[in-house]
Design a protein around this motif. Structure first.
Motif, PDB file in Angstrom:
ATOM      1  N   UNK A 146      -3.925  -9.024  12.539  1.00 34.36           N
ATOM      2  CA  UNK A 146      -4.482  -9.926  13.258  1.00 34.36           C
ATOM      3  C   UNK A 146      -3.906 -10.945  13.260  1.00 34.36           C
ATOM      4  N   UNK A 147      -3.786 -11.713  12.115  1.00 34.08           N
ATOM      5  CA  UNK A 147      -2.807 -13.211  12.165  1.00 34.08           C
ATOM      6  C   UNK A 147      -1.355 -12.761  12.537  1.00 34.08           C
ATOM      7  N   UNK A 148      -1.108 -12.000  12.271  1.00 35.48           N
ATOM      8  CA  UNK A 148       0.590 -11.037  12.410  1.00 35.48           C
ATOM      9  C   UNK A 148       0.599 -11.648  13.873  1.00 35.48           C
ATOM     10  N   UNK A 149      -0.639 -10.722  14.436  1.00 37.51           N
ATOM     11  CA  UNK A 149      -0.558 -10.009  16.277  1.00 37.51           C
ATOM     12  C   UNK A 149      -0.665 -11.753  16.940  1.00 37.51           C
ATOM     13  N   UNK A 150      -1.788 -12.409  15.806  1.00 39.79           N
ATOM     14  CA  UNK A 150      -1.547 -13.697  17.061  1.00 39.79           C
ATOM     15  C   UNK A 150      -0.556 -14.281  17.244  1.00 39.79           C
ATOM     16  N   UNK A 151       0.456 -14.164  16.223  1.00 38.95           N
ATOM     17  CA  UNK A 151       1.399 -14.779  16.040  1.00 38.95           C
ATOM     18  C   UNK A 151       3.155 -14.978  16.962  1.00 38.95           C
ATOM     19  N   UNK A 152       2.413 -13.230  17.096  1.00 41.62           N
ATOM     20  CA  UNK A 152       3.985 -12.648  18.089  1.00 41.62           C
ATOM     21  C   UNK A 152       3.107 -12.793  18.890  1.00 41.62           C
ATOM     22  N   UNK A 153       2.101 -12.972  19.812  1.00 41.31           N
ATOM     23  CA  UNK A 153       1.683 -12.946  20.914  1.00 41.31           C
ATOM     24  C   UNK A 153       1.174 -14.194  21.399  1.00 41.31           C
TER      25      UNK A 153
END
Length: 177
Positions: A146-153
């Motif tokens: 979820x944190x990775x997704x937040x970083x890339x979006x």
């Protein structure tokens, strides 16, 4: 017309000791690959640790989960500010596949598959020792991704520890005993 790939954010058991979890992320694959292999990028969503991109290379993962979100949430009792784990790269196909050991007995595989302008990231965690560890691992990968997704979006997530605790309870009801 192409049909959009449906991805369930929750992990699933592929085998009794194997958890598979997926995320559809903005591409290209080389961008997501950098978040898997570059210590400075990986530390933003998972754990720091310099990794030589070569099969057989030893490295150490260093978790500082309190640094992943602001605020970090309430760290559960028994968890320190930092955790370290020795690992070794087992397989590497740049921008496609990364496999490494998870401590003494486990193994984690990251597969990247282009889906138009996006990339399907599949994480497969093998040889999870028991149910208690399965719940921690399931909630952990889910929250970290979820944190990775937040970083890339450019999005946001719940505070790490609060999200992890909530997800641990959800995985307890979702995964078979």
């Amino acid at each position: 017309m192409t049909e959009r790939l449906a991805v369930n954010a929750y992990g699933r058991l592929a085998e009794p000791q194997t958890l598979v979890i997926e995320r559809l992320l903005p591409g290209p694959a080389s961008r997501i690959w950098a978040y898997l292999t570059d210590s400075n990028l990986r530390r933003q969503w998972l754990a720091a640790g310099a990794m030589e991109e070569k099969a057989g290379a030893a490295f150490e993962l260093v978790w500082r989960n309190d640094e992943l979100t602001d605020p970090p949430g309430s760290r559960p009792e028994g968890f320190g500010e930092e955790m370290r784990m020795k690992s070794r790269v087992l397989e590497l196909q740049k921008d496609k596949r990364l496999v490494f050991t998870w401590g003494e007995s486990g193994e984690v595989c990251f597969d990247l598959r282009p889906e138009g302008d996006e990339v399907l990231l599949t994480v497969t965690h093998r040889r999870i020792s028991d149910r208690a560890n399965l719940l921690m691992v399931g909630a952990g990968w889910h929250m970290h991704l979820d944190i990775l997704q937040a970083h890339v979006t450019g999005g946001r997530t719940a505070p790490f520890w609060d999200g992890w605790l909530k997800l641990k309870g959800e995985y307890d009801t979702r995964l078979p005993a």
